[in-house]
Design an enzyme around this catalytic site. Structure first.
Site, mmCIF file in Angstrom:
data_model
loop_
_atom_site.group_PDB
_atom_site.id
_atom_site.type_symbol
_atom_site.label_atom_id
_atom_site.label_comp_id
_atom_site.label_asym_id
_atom_site.label_seq_id
_atom_site.Cartn_x
_atom_site.Cartn_y
_atom_site.Cartn_z
ATOM 1 N N HIS A 53 -5.393 0.696 -5.222
ATOM 2 C CA HIS A 53 -5.822 -0.312 -6.177
ATOM 3 C C HIS A 53 -4.815 -1.364 -6.532
ATOM 4 C CE1 HIS A 53 -2.774 1.254 -9.144
ATOM 5 N NE2 HIS A 53 -3.200 2.391 -8.678
ATOM 6 N N GLU A 72 -6.541 9.785 -9.171
ATOM 7 C CA GLU A 72 -4.918 9.851 -9.161
ATOM 8 C C GLU A 72 -4.439 11.172 -9.519
ATOM 9 O OE1 GLU A 72 -2.399 9.635 -7.606
ATOM 10 O OE2 GLU A 72 -1.546 7.716 -7.905
#
Length: 210
Positions: A11, A93
């Site tokens: 990201h 994550e």
């Protein structure tokens, strides 16, 4: 049909990357991209568009806000290529458990570095090994998708730094030591694996080492 190329992207810059205090007041999954992060994602989209040309693209994305926003910006350049988009929580994550002050997080990071990122379990959260295990189950999904006759030539996976490294570890059969020596990619870094003549994928992008 196996794709020709697997493209992994971390990201763009998030609010937490820009200001560590955000981790003490905002849930990790709710952290948004900064304006810098959005520009990074737009640039990544243009690079991916140039890379795949007119070929098809199947997208898998972590459901965290920052990964979805990263894909939103990337898609502005590749939407015409996309055959399907799949949100998958297994691409999220590493779980840090709950809100923490940056000073407390730094103590945990130091302890993790000394112990080993792969095996160290964050209090109330996950270890790298835990993330490895859920990434392994994600492989079952993509291999089933690969078996479809109309599967496109390219895969895009929008995920997170540690998760991306553990994906590579699992796919390329890295040892724990090799995983530990690899640094996380920078925000919106594009990491590419290409299918070779023997039908196996080879990492063609260079990752920094610690």
């Amino acid at each position: 049909m196996k794709p020709r190329r697997i493209i992994l992207v971390r990201h763009g810059q998030s609010e937490g990357n820009a200001d560590q205090m955000e981790y003490s007041r905002t849930q990790d999954y709710k952290l948004n991209l900064t304006e810098t992060g959005r520009e990074e994602a737009k640039n990544a989209g243009r690079k991916i568009s140039s890379l795949i040309g007119g070929d098809g693209l199947h997208v898998y994305v972590s459901p965290y806000f920052r990964t979805r926003q990263t894909y939103d910006e990337i898609s502005k350049s590749v939407s015409q290529n996309v055959t399907q988009t799949t949100e998958d929580p297994r691409l999220r994550e590493q779980d840090w458990g709950h809100l923490r002050h940056p000073d407390d997080s730094k103590l945990i990071e130091n302890e993790r570095d000394e112990y080993g990122t792969f095996y160290y379990r964050i209090p109330s959260g996950e270890s790298g090994a835990d993330v490895y295990d859920r990434v392994s189950t994600f492989f079952e999904t993509i291999h089933r998708d690969f078996s479809k006759e109309d599967f496109p030539e390219n895969v895009l996976i929008v995920t997170h730094g540690l998760t991306l490294r553990l994906f590579l570890m699992r796919w390329l059969h890295w040892s724990v030591e090799m995983f530990e020596s690899a640094a996380s990619p920078s925000n919106c870094q594009i990491v590419i694996m290409e299918k070779q003549e023997d039908d196996r994928f080879q990492l063609v992008s260079e990752l920094k080492r610690k």
